[in-house]
Design a protein around this motif. Structure first.
Motif, PDB file in Angstrom:
ATOM      1  N   LYS A  32       0.866  -1.172   0.000  1.00  0.00           N
ATOM      2  CA  LYS A  32       0.000   0.000   0.000  1.00  0.00           C
ATOM      3  C   LYS A  32       0.907   1.227   0.000  1.00  0.00           C
ATOM      4  O   LYS A  32       1.918   1.266   0.690  1.00  0.00           O
ATOM      5  CB  LYS A  32      -0.859   0.005   1.260  1.00  0.00           C
ATOM      6  CG  LYS A  32      -1.856   1.133   1.314  1.00  0.00           C
ATOM      7  CD  LYS A  32      -2.561   1.246   2.660  1.00  0.00           C
ATOM      8  CE  LYS A  32      -3.249  -0.010   3.091  1.00  0.00           C
ATOM      9  NZ  LYS A  32      -4.065   0.201   4.301  1.00  0.00           N
ATOM     10  N   LYS A  40      -6.525  -7.629 -10.988  1.00  0.00           N
ATOM     11  CA  LYS A  40      -6.079  -6.648  -9.996  1.00  0.00           C
ATOM     12  C   LYS A  40      -6.308  -5.259 -10.564  1.00  0.00           C
ATOM     13  O   LYS A  40      -6.154  -5.025 -11.757  1.00  0.00           O
ATOM     14  CB  LYS A  40      -4.595  -6.810  -9.680  1.00  0.00           C
ATOM     15  CG  LYS A  40      -4.229  -8.113  -9.059  1.00  0.00           C
ATOM     16  CD  LYS A  40      -2.733  -8.173  -8.848  1.00  0.00           C
ATOM     17  CE  LYS A  40      -2.300  -9.533  -8.368  1.00  0.00           C
ATOM     18  NZ  LYS A  40      -0.824  -9.612  -8.275  1.00  0.00           N
ATOM     19  N   ILE A  75      -6.567   1.211  -6.765  1.00  0.00           N
ATOM     20  CA  ILE A  75      -7.580   2.152  -6.318  1.00  0.00           C
ATOM     21  C   ILE A  75      -6.895   3.296  -5.570  1.00  0.00           C
ATOM     22  O   ILE A  75      -5.808   3.132  -5.029  1.00  0.00           O
ATOM     23  CB  ILE A  75      -8.658   1.489  -5.440  1.00  0.00           C
ATOM     24  CG1 ILE A  75      -8.047   0.897  -4.176  1.00  0.00           C
ATOM     25  CG2 ILE A  75      -9.418   0.443  -6.213  1.00  0.00           C
ATOM     26  CD1 ILE A  75      -9.080   0.444  -3.173  1.00  0.00           C
ATOM     27  N   LYS A 111      -6.266  -3.798  -5.395  1.00  0.00           N
ATOM     28  CA  LYS A 111      -7.442  -4.558  -4.983  1.00  0.00           C
ATOM     29  C   LYS A 111      -7.560  -5.765  -5.902  1.00  0.00           C
ATOM     30  O   LYS A 111      -7.440  -5.653  -7.114  1.00  0.00           O
ATOM     31  CB  LYS A 111      -8.688  -3.696  -5.081  1.00  0.00           C
ATOM     32  CG  LYS A 111      -9.946  -4.386  -4.611  1.00  0.00           C
ATOM     33  CD  LYS A 111     -11.022  -3.380  -4.325  1.00  0.00           C
ATOM     34  CE  LYS A 111     -12.309  -4.061  -3.958  1.00  0.00           C
ATOM     35  NZ  LYS A 111     -12.452  -4.320  -2.563  1.00  0.00           N
ATOM     36  N   HIS A 112      -7.772  -6.921  -5.292  1.00  0.00           N
ATOM     37  CA  HIS A 112      -7.911  -8.164  -6.041  1.00  0.00           C
ATOM     38  C   HIS A 112      -9.387  -8.424  -6.300  1.00  0.00           C
ATOM     39  O   HIS A 112     -10.219  -8.300  -5.411  1.00  0.00           O
ATOM     40  CB  HIS A 112      -7.325  -9.338  -5.256  1.00  0.00           C
ATOM     41  CG  HIS A 112      -5.882  -9.174  -4.975  1.00  0.00           C
ATOM     42  ND1 HIS A 112      -4.905  -9.607  -5.833  1.00  0.00           N
ATOM     43  CD2 HIS A 112      -5.226  -8.590  -3.941  1.00  0.00           C
ATOM     44  CE1 HIS A 112      -3.727  -9.311  -5.339  1.00  0.00           C
ATOM     45  NE2 HIS A 112      -3.894  -8.697  -4.186  1.00  0.00           N
ATOM     46  N   HIS A 113      -9.698  -8.796  -7.523  1.00  0.00           N
ATOM     47  CA  HIS A 113     -11.063  -9.123  -7.919  1.00  0.00           C
ATOM     48  C   HIS A 113     -11.075 -10.555  -8.421  1.00  0.00           C
ATOM     49  O   HIS A 113     -10.143 -11.000  -9.080  1.00  0.00           O
ATOM     50  CB  HIS A 113     -11.563  -8.224  -9.056  1.00  0.00           C
ATOM     51  CG  HIS A 113     -11.557  -6.780  -8.732  1.00  0.00           C
ATOM     52  ND1 HIS A 113     -12.559  -6.187  -8.021  1.00  0.00           N
ATOM     53  CD2 HIS A 113     -10.659  -5.808  -9.015  1.00  0.00           C
ATOM     54  CE1 HIS A 113     -12.284  -4.894  -7.885  1.00  0.00           C
ATOM     55  NE2 HIS A 113     -11.132  -4.646  -8.486  1.00  0.00           N
ATOM     56  N   GLU A 168      -3.688   1.601  -3.441  1.00  0.00           N
ATOM     57  CA  GLU A 168      -3.519   0.199  -3.095  1.00  0.00           C
ATOM     58  C   GLU A 168      -4.080  -0.687  -4.191  1.00  0.00           C
ATOM     59  O   GLU A 168      -4.888  -0.255  -5.005  1.00  0.00           O
ATOM     60  CB  GLU A 168      -4.138  -0.128  -1.739  1.00  0.00           C
ATOM     61  CG  GLU A 168      -5.596   0.113  -1.600  1.00  0.00           C
ATOM     62  CD  GLU A 168      -6.073  -0.105  -0.176  1.00  0.00           C
ATOM     63  OE1 GLU A 168      -5.676  -1.107   0.451  1.00  0.00           O
ATOM     64  OE2 GLU A 168      -6.854   0.721   0.309  1.00  0.00           O
TER      65      GLU A 168
END
Length: 93
Positions: free
Chosen positions: A41, A74, A77, A53-55, A51
């Motif tokens: 981060k 990824k 954000i 963010k994993h989806h 940071e």
């Protein structure tokens, strides 16, 4: 504002050459991208937080039988910091 204009303003504010500020800016961007690439981060107090963010997405085939295959995605954000929010909102009033 683009990168060139940002470097110009920063060079004037710091009383430095555009070349030196440009090199420092490029080094800062590279270090930031490497930190995010490794999953860290990036917090810049007063400015904000970047940071990763994993989806988890489901990929669907268009064939008759729909197979659901999980794929990883990824994205980066950004959340604005308090000082940045206050500055932006102050200018609008």
């Amino acid at each position: 504002m683009n990168k060139t204009e940002l470097i110009q303003q920063a060079a004037e504010a710091a009383n430095m050459s555009r070349r030196d500020v440009g090199m420092a800016f490029d080094a800062l961007l590279l270090a930031s991208m490497k930190a995010l690439e490794s999953g860290e981060k990036l917090q810049l107090m007063g400015f904000g937080v970047f940071e990763v963010k994993h989806h988890r997405r489901l990929a669907r085939c268009t064939a008759q039988d729909i197979s659901e295959t999980p794929t990883n995605h990824k994205s980066v954000i950004f959340r604005a910091g308090k000082a940045l929010k206050e500055m932006v909102n102050k200018q609008e009033q």
